[in-house]
Structure formats: C-alpha cells, structure tokens
Design a protein around this motif. Structure first.
Motif, mmCIF file in Angstrom:
data_model
loop_
_atom_site.group_PDB
_atom_site.id
_atom_site.type_symbol
_atom_site.label_atom_id
_atom_site.label_comp_id
_atom_site.label_asym_id
_atom_site.label_seq_id
_atom_site.Cartn_x
_atom_site.Cartn_y
_atom_site.Cartn_z
ATOM 1 N N PRO A 188 0.826 -1.213 0.000
ATOM 2 C CA PRO A 188 0.000 0.000 0.000
ATOM 3 C C PRO A 188 0.853 1.253 0.000
ATOM 4 C CG PRO A 188 0.001 -0.985 2.176
ATOM 5 C CD PRO A 188 0.746 -1.933 1.269
ATOM 6 N N GLY A 189 0.342 2.244 -0.670
ATOM 7 C CA GLY A 189 0.967 3.550 -0.680
ATOM 8 C C GLY A 189 -0.093 4.606 -0.424
ATOM 9 N N VAL A 190 0.335 5.840 -0.316
ATOM 10 C CA VAL A 190 -0.597 6.945 -0.121
ATOM 11 C C VAL A 190 -1.073 7.399 -1.498
ATOM 12 C CG1 VAL A 190 -0.893 9.279 0.767
ATOM 13 C CG2 VAL A 190 0.501 7.631 2.032
ATOM 14 N N LEU A 191 -2.380 7.273 -1.739
ATOM 15 C CA LEU A 191 -2.986 7.634 -3.013
ATOM 16 C C LEU A 191 -3.436 9.091 -3.043
ATOM 17 C CD1 LEU A 191 -5.188 4.433 -3.380
ATOM 18 C CD2 LEU A 191 -2.933 4.858 -4.397
ATOM 19 N N ALA A 192 -3.780 9.623 -1.891
ATOM 20 C CA ALA A 192 -4.189 11.026 -1.766
ATOM 21 C C ALA A 192 -4.038 11.416 -0.302
ATOM 22 C CB ALA A 192 -5.632 11.222 -2.221
ATOM 23 N N GLU A 193 -3.834 12.693 -0.060
ATOM 24 C CA GLU A 193 -3.685 13.178 1.312
ATOM 25 C C GLU A 193 -4.249 14.587 1.402
ATOM 26 O OE1 GLU A 193 -0.295 13.529 4.814
ATOM 27 O OE2 GLU A 193 0.227 12.596 2.915
ATOM 28 N N ALA A 194 -4.783 14.906 2.576
ATOM 29 C CA ALA A 194 -5.314 16.244 2.816
ATOM 30 C C ALA A 194 -5.128 16.598 4.283
ATOM 31 C CB ALA A 194 -6.794 16.310 2.452
ATOM 32 N N ARG A 195 -5.135 17.871 4.558
ATOM 33 C CA ARG A 195 -5.043 18.377 5.927
ATOM 34 C C ARG A 195 -6.124 19.418 6.140
ATOM 35 N NH1 ARG A 195 -0.529 16.583 7.963
ATOM 36 N NH2 ARG A 195 1.198 16.008 6.649
ATOM 37 N N TRP A 196 -6.447 19.620 7.397
ATOM 38 C CA TRP A 196 -7.300 20.739 7.774
ATOM 39 C C TRP A 196 -6.707 21.305 9.045
ATOM 40 C CZ3 TRP A 196 -11.733 22.031 4.920
ATOM 41 C CH2 TRP A 196 -12.342 23.213 5.340
ATOM 42 N N PRO A 197 -6.254 22.510 9.055
ATOM 43 C CA PRO A 197 -6.429 23.488 7.989
ATOM 44 C C PRO A 197 -5.312 23.429 6.962
ATOM 45 C CG PRO A 197 -5.497 24.555 9.916
ATOM 46 C CD PRO A 197 -5.722 23.110 10.285
ATOM 47 N N GLU A 198 -5.629 23.905 5.783
ATOM 48 C CA GLU A 198 -4.675 24.222 4.738
ATOM 49 C C GLU A 198 -4.789 25.729 4.531
ATOM 50 O OE1 GLU A 198 -5.412 21.740 1.297
ATOM 51 O OE2 GLU A 198 -4.625 19.955 2.309
ATOM 52 N N ASP A 242 -9.316 22.403 25.369
ATOM 53 C CA ASP A 242 -10.435 23.347 25.442
ATOM 54 C C ASP A 242 -11.444 23.124 24.318
ATOM 55 O OD1 ASP A 242 -9.171 24.318 23.176
ATOM 56 O OD2 ASP A 242 -8.888 26.346 23.952
ATOM 57 N N GLY A 243 -11.225 22.107 23.490
ATOM 58 C CA GLY A 243 -12.171 21.775 22.437
ATOM 59 C C GLY A 243 -11.894 22.420 21.100
ATOM 60 N N THR A 244 -10.921 23.322 21.033
ATOM 61 C CA THR A 244 -10.616 23.925 19.740
ATOM 62 C C THR A 244 -9.906 22.890 18.866
ATOM 63 O OG1 THR A 244 -8.527 24.820 20.560
ATOM 64 C CG2 THR A 244 -10.451 26.272 20.634
ATOM 65 N N PRO A 245 -10.227 22.884 17.586
ATOM 66 C CA PRO A 245 -9.584 21.899 16.719
ATOM 67 C C PRO A 245 -8.113 22.218 16.548
ATOM 68 C CG PRO A 245 -10.981 23.364 15.425
ATOM 69 C CD PRO A 245 -11.176 23.723 16.869
ATOM 70 N N THR A 246 -7.280 21.206 16.636
ATOM 71 C CA THR A 246 -5.856 21.383 16.390
ATOM 72 C C THR A 246 -5.507 20.912 14.998
ATOM 73 O OG1 THR A 246 -5.362 19.262 17.419
ATOM 74 C CG2 THR A 246 -5.214 21.213 18.813
ATOM 75 N N GLY A 247 -6.451 20.296 14.334
ATOM 76 C CA GLY A 247 -6.218 19.885 12.962
ATOM 77 C C GLY A 247 -6.540 18.430 12.727
ATOM 78 N N ALA A 248 -6.546 18.106 11.453
ATOM 79 C CA ALA A 248 -6.839 16.745 11.047
ATOM 80 C C ALA A 248 -6.065 16.435 9.777
ATOM 81 C CB ALA A 248 -8.337 16.573 10.808
ATOM 82 N N VAL A 249 -5.782 15.168 9.602
ATOM 83 C CA VAL A 249 -5.110 14.667 8.411
ATOM 84 C C VAL A 249 -5.940 13.508 7.890
ATOM 85 C CG1 VAL A 249 -3.025 13.536 7.521
ATOM 86 C CG2 VAL A 249 -2.816 15.313 9.251
ATOM 87 N N ALA A 250 -6.098 13.441 6.579
ATOM 88 C CA ALA A 250 -6.737 12.289 5.953
ATOM 89 C C ALA A 250 -5.798 11.759 4.884
ATOM 90 C CB ALA A 250 -8.077 12.670 5.341
ATOM 91 N N MET A 251 -5.660 10.448 4.849
ATOM 92 C CA MET A 251 -4.833 9.786 3.839
ATOM 93 C C MET A 251 -5.629 8.637 3.250
ATOM 94 S SD MET A 251 -1.133 9.486 5.738
ATOM 95 C CE MET A 251 -1.772 8.262 6.857
ATOM 96 N N LEU A 252 -5.574 8.492 1.954
ATOM 97 C CA LEU A 252 -6.161 7.351 1.290
ATOM 98 C C LEU A 252 -5.033 6.436 0.892
ATOM 99 C CD1 LEU A 252 -8.898 6.183 0.351
ATOM 100 C CD2 LEU A 252 -8.394 7.169 -1.898
ATOM 101 N N MET A 253 -5.068 5.219 1.429
ATOM 102 C CA MET A 253 -4.003 4.250 1.175
ATOM 103 C C MET A 253 -4.537 3.117 0.306
ATOM 104 S SD MET A 253 -2.261 3.909 4.938
ATOM 105 C CE MET A 253 -1.112 2.670 4.326
ATOM 106 N N GLY A 254 -3.651 2.572 -0.501
ATOM 107 C CA GLY A 254 -3.997 1.430 -1.328
ATOM 108 C C GLY A 254 -2.865 1.129 -2.281
ATOM 109 N N GLY A 255 -3.088 0.158 -3.155
ATOM 110 C CA GLY A 255 -2.075 -0.197 -4.148
ATOM 111 C C GLY A 255 -2.148 0.732 -5.338
ATOM 112 N N GLY A 256 -1.203 0.614 -6.217
ATOM 113 C CA GLY A 256 -1.220 1.423 -7.435
ATOM 114 C C GLY A 256 -0.558 2.766 -7.219
ATOM 115 N N THR A 257 -0.781 3.669 -8.141
ATOM 116 C CA THR A 257 -0.160 4.990 -8.075
ATOM 117 C C THR A 257 -1.156 6.016 -7.602
ATOM 118 O OG1 THR A 257 -0.716 5.406 -10.377
ATOM 119 C CG2 THR A 257 1.462 4.473 -9.924
ATOM 120 N N GLY A 258 -0.645 7.059 -7.014
ATOM 121 C CA GLY A 258 -1.501 8.128 -6.500
ATOM 122 C C GLY A 258 -2.005 9.019 -7.606
ATOM 123 N N SER A 259 -2.930 9.877 -7.232
ATOM 124 C CA SER A 259 -3.490 10.816 -8.216
ATOM 125 C C SER A 259 -2.724 12.100 -8.218
ATOM 126 C CB SER A 259 -4.953 11.090 -7.883
ATOM 127 O OG SER A 259 -5.099 11.516 -6.557
#
Length: 172
Positions: free
Chosen positions: A8-18, A155-172
């Motif tokens: 598996p590799g990382v096919l796409a990734e995102a963060r919040w905030p950007e 205190d409940g404030t968001p410190t951020g989030a990361v999302a990664m889509l993993m799988g075989g093949g090449t990323g977009s």
C-alpha cells in the motif's frame, strides 16, 4: 491475500487546515462540536483529490479508519456538565457520542463499501491507524483505506486533522 494490498501507498492526502481555511463547514445532524465537521471536511478533501466528485467508484471497496486519542472532547464535556447539573441531554448527543457516527456519515456520503474502524490509542496515533489500514488491505477486507486522524485541544478547539487514502497502485 489481496495482491493490490501487498504494497500500500498513499494515493491522496489532505489536511485541515490548509492555507485559506477557516472553521470546517457545519455538518447537518451533528451539534456543539467541531470534531465531526472537521473529520468530514478533511475526508471530503482527501477523497475529492482521489476520485473527483462523489461517489467513489463502486468497484473499489474502501474502508474508513478514524483515529483520535481523545475523541470528541467538547461533546463529552457538555454531556458530563449537563448530567452533573441534572439537565437533559439532547438526542443528537446520543447519535454523535461514538466516532462511528461520523465515519459512517463519510462512508454513506461517498458510497464507500468497506469496513469502518475507529481507534483510540495513547501511543503513536498515525502508526496505529496505518497499521490498522494495512491489516484491512492485507487481509483483503478493502482495496483502499481512508485514514482520518483528528485531535482537539483540551479546550475543544480543533488542532487539525489529516486524511490519507491508502492502497495499491499509483496516487493521483
């Protein structure tokens, strides 16, 4: 073993905030906290980078792995304080009291057909979530796995989030 899942590799990734991000957009059916909107927003951004528009391709079995050390702190604190004061809890808090609710929302919105797993760990959140995703891929339970890593300050404030889509093949 699923051959695609062997490497598996990382096919796409995102963060919040950007750059340019403010608060995540509200999420219908979820109240009081930014935890659920933040998870949904970063997942939406990541999946859009991979697939473009909803839904995901129907032939792809995509798991959702949501990982957080503390989960939805503001909602938990609100429920605790309300109960301590003898108040009544609104019905939406029962729905959103488990992280599976937002993970299921993400899966339903994108038409993802795979397992939904929620993790809490005191060790390395990213490593544990990645290991869970790799296991789902290796065992053939999914072709791809969306990891959503999210934390909030005490205190409940968001410190951020990361999302990664993993799988075989090449990323977009």
């Amino acid at each position: 073993m699923n051959a695609q899942a062997a490497t598996p590799g990382v096919l796409a990734e995102a963060r919040w905030p950007e750059p340019g991000d403010g608060a995540p957009p509200p999420l219908p059916g979820f109240v009081h906290s930014t935890f659920h909107p933040l998870a949904a927003a970063v997942a939406e951004r990541c999946l859009t980078r991979r697939y473009g528009e909803r839904p995901a391709p129907p032939q792809v079995r995509c798991a959702v792995v949501l990982a957080s050390v503390a989960g939805d702190r503001p909602s938990a604190e609100h429920v605790r304080a309300t109960v301590d004061a003898g108040g009544r809890i609104g019905p939406l808090f029962f729905f959103q009291s488990v992280s599976n609710s937002v993970a299921g929302h993400i899966a339903a919105r994108w038409g993802l057909h795979g397992p939904v797993v929620c993790l809490s760990t005191t060790e390395d959140l990213r490593a544990d979530a990645t290991a869970a995703a790799e296991l789902l891929l290796y065992d053939g339970d999914a072709d791809e796995a969306l990891l959503v890593l999210i934390e909030q300050a005490s205190d409940g404030t968001p410190t951020g989030a990361v999302a990664m889509l993993m799988g075989g093949g090449t990323g977009s």
